[in-house]
Design an enzyme around this catalytic site. Structure first.
Site, mmCIF file in Angstrom:
data_model
loop_
_atom_site.group_PDB
_atom_site.id
_atom_site.type_symbol
_atom_site.label_atom_id
_atom_site.label_comp_id
_atom_site.label_asym_id
_atom_site.label_seq_id
_atom_site.Cartn_x
_atom_site.Cartn_y
_atom_site.Cartn_z
ATOM 1 N N TYR A 183 -9.397 38.151 -15.199
ATOM 2 C CA TYR A 183 -9.105 36.880 -14.506
ATOM 3 C C TYR A 183 -9.445 35.698 -15.420
ATOM 4 C CZ TYR A 183 -9.977 33.111 -11.080
ATOM 5 O OH TYR A 183 -9.999 31.912 -10.389
ATOM 6 N N CYS A 239 -14.781 30.992 -14.854
ATOM 7 C CA CYS A 239 -14.794 32.407 -15.266
ATOM 8 C C CYS A 239 -14.274 32.591 -16.687
ATOM 9 C CB CYS A 239 -13.947 33.261 -14.319
ATOM 10 S SG CYS A 239 -14.739 33.508 -12.731
ATOM 11 N N ALA A 289 -18.675 34.428 -2.298
ATOM 12 C CA ALA A 289 -20.053 34.580 -1.789
ATOM 13 C C ALA A 289 -20.414 33.669 -0.607
ATOM 14 C CB ALA A 289 -21.049 34.411 -2.932
HETATM 15 P P1 NAD Z 1 -6.377 31.116 -2.688
HETATM 16 O O1 NAD Z 1 -6.246 32.578 -2.939
HETATM 17 O O2 NAD Z 1 -6.838 30.657 -1.352
HETATM 18 O O3 NAD Z 1 -4.987 30.394 -2.999
HETATM 19 C C1 NAD Z 1 -4.088 30.863 -3.961
HETATM 20 C C2 NAD Z 1 -2.733 30.949 -3.293
HETATM 21 O O4 NAD Z 1 -1.763 31.352 -4.253
HETATM 22 C C3 NAD Z 1 -2.691 31.985 -2.155
HETATM 23 O O5 NAD Z 1 -2.342 31.379 -0.933
HETATM 24 C C4 NAD Z 1 -1.640 32.969 -2.621
HETATM 25 O O6 NAD Z 1 -0.835 33.491 -1.576
HETATM 26 C C5 NAD Z 1 -0.820 32.120 -3.572
HETATM 27 N N1 NAD Z 1 -0.043 32.942 -4.509
HETATM 28 C C6 NAD Z 1 -0.497 33.994 -5.240
HETATM 29 N N2 NAD Z 1 0.526 34.524 -5.940
HETATM 30 C C7 NAD Z 1 1.631 33.790 -5.639
HETATM 31 C C8 NAD Z 1 2.985 33.859 -6.030
HETATM 32 N N3 NAD Z 1 3.415 34.804 -6.880
HETATM 33 N N4 NAD Z 1 3.861 32.969 -5.516
HETATM 34 C C9 NAD Z 1 3.458 32.018 -4.627
HETATM 35 N N5 NAD Z 1 2.173 31.901 -4.225
HETATM 36 C C10 NAD Z 1 1.265 32.778 -4.719
HETATM 37 O O7 NAD Z 1 -7.315 30.562 -3.846
HETATM 38 P P2 NAD Z 1 -8.028 29.142 -4.003
HETATM 39 O O8 NAD Z 1 -9.463 29.364 -3.809
HETATM 40 O O9 NAD Z 1 -7.320 28.134 -3.188
HETATM 41 O O10 NAD Z 1 -7.778 28.862 -5.539
HETATM 42 C C11 NAD Z 1 -6.760 27.986 -6.012
HETATM 43 C C12 NAD Z 1 -6.769 27.976 -7.531
HETATM 44 O O11 NAD Z 1 -8.049 27.538 -8.001
HETATM 45 C C13 NAD Z 1 -6.519 29.337 -8.164
HETATM 46 O O12 NAD Z 1 -5.741 29.187 -9.314
HETATM 47 C C14 NAD Z 1 -7.909 29.802 -8.550
HETATM 48 O O13 NAD Z 1 -7.871 30.710 -9.629
HETATM 49 C C15 NAD Z 1 -8.571 28.494 -8.923
HETATM 50 N N6 NAD Z 1 -10.027 28.578 -8.783
HETATM 51 C C16 NAD Z 1 -10.586 28.665 -7.542
HETATM 52 C C17 NAD Z 1 -11.963 28.750 -7.429
HETATM 53 C C18 NAD Z 1 -12.639 28.851 -6.089
HETATM 54 O O14 NAD Z 1 -13.859 28.926 -6.060
HETATM 55 N N7 NAD Z 1 -11.923 28.861 -4.986
HETATM 56 C C19 NAD Z 1 -12.778 28.750 -8.579
HETATM 57 C C20 NAD Z 1 -12.164 28.676 -9.823
HETATM 58 C C21 NAD Z 1 -10.790 28.558 -9.923
#
Ligand code: NAD
Length: 328
Positions: free
Chosen positions: A148, A119, A192
């Protein structure tokens, strides 16, 4: 055996990473705002805490060799592209990253993995759905289409500057739509593939599902196991990144829906409705990862979709039974 901290261990990718690191024999501390929703964590220690709070971070990062930083305020298009959560997304995620580096460097952490996102790529290179450009060097001049994405770009630079100024070892990946079991599948933060699996599992045969936009927008989707493999290979390599970790199998959202319908054995019609969309087209460019790691994701999308659909279908079934039980 290393002492590893996984930030965001109660989330989708962080949860899978804890399992992988444990299977490799490491000592793992997981931290998250919440416990994992779908499975008990195999972490040696799991701390429920807010990583944007400096006192929490200072405590949990003490005595740690390596940090995997997955914690972020994030969700699918329905969460990050509506504009309603922009301030929280930027403030929470930037605070977590600032704290991770500030307290991590102080505590002598040897290596940091940071999960950035596709993104952060400029919107102007992603307007043609059949020809998006997401090679790593095309990130600048910067023009992400969401706050984001801007936060991810800022944090990439933060990690890289700590590497230059403080000698921290850093590895950065830009994930492209990771999906699979044990991820958010309902509630507004789902992405999605999970949303479509849920809608298709819930729909009666010959029924209808809704898709945001005309469904001609393109994306690629990477199954969680290959994401975890790519991250581990990157962390063990001497390449800093940023590098794409994603699939090159680009599909339209309509096609994605048709693939899931085929897996489900259902014939449904699609109704296109207005909704938050993001860029018109996006695909991973895997030339750099192939060159630097001698590896790139290669499994077909259909294979991961089948596993994900099965997992979501079971949850849809379970919630239907629970609803019937409360009515009886
Ligand atoms: P997710 O939302 O399942 O996991 C993120 C976790 O961070 C959540 O469990 C949330 O409770 C925790 N969190 C948020 N704020 C917090 C805080 N202040 N203190 C402690 N914990 C906190 O997301 P994901 O899909 O597992 O993504 C993980 C990482 O990968 C993220 O940084 C996301 O931006 C990045 N990412 C994911 C994708 C995807 O397709 N899933 C794509 C690009 C980037």
């Amino acid at each position: 055996m290393k002492r590893i901290l996984v930030n965001g261990a109660g989330g989708f990718i962080g949860g899978h990473m804890v399992t992988r690191l444990k299977s490799e024999g490491h000592w793992v501390r997981g931290v998250d705002l919440k416990h994992h929703e779908f499975c008990p964590s195999p972490a040696d220690e799991f701390i429920v805490g807010d990583l944007s709070d400096q006192r929490v971070m200072a405590d949990v990062i003490d005595g740690i060799d390596e940090v995997y930083q997955f914690a972020a305020d994030m969700g699918g298009a329905g969460y990050i592209f509506t504009g309603e959560h922009d301030a929280d997304v930027m403030h929470n995620s930037a605070s977590i990253n600032l704290n991770t580096l500030h307290f991590g460097v102080k505590a002598g952490v040897k290596k940091f993995f940071y999960s950035s996102s596709a993104c952060m790529y400029p919107e102007y290179n992603q307007t043609d759905p059949q020809n998006p450009k997401c090679s790593e060097e095309s990130a600048y001049p910067a023009a992400p289409d969401s706050e984001y994405g801007w936060e991810k770009l800022f944090s990439e630079r933060l990690y890289l500057s700590c590497m230059r100024n403080y000698g921290a070892q850093v590895r950065i990946a830009r994930f492209h739509n990771i999906f699979g079991p044990e991820g958010t599948w309902t509630g507004g933060k789902e992405k999605a593939p999970a949303a479509l699996c849920r809608k298709i599992a819930q729909a009666p045969d010959r029924g209808e599902i809704e898709i945001w936009g005309d469904g001609l927008q393109t994306r690629s989707f990477l199954y969680i196991d290959e994401c975890i493999e790519g991250v581990r290979r990157l962390v063990e390599s001497d390449f800093t990144g940023p590098v794409n970790i994603g699939s090159e199998e680009m599909v339209t959202i309509n096609h994605l829906a048709e693939m899931i319908m085929e897996i489900a054995g259902k014939k449904l019609s699609i109704r296109h409705i207005p909704g938050p969309l993001g860029v018109r087209g996006r695909n991973s460019d895997n030339r750099l990862i192939s060159e630097k790691l001698g590896w790139k994701p290669s499994r077909p999308l259909a294979e991961g979709l089948r596993k994900t659909y099965d997992w979501i279908q079971k949850r849809v079934e379970a919630s239907r039974e629970a609803e019937l039980a409360t009515r009886a």
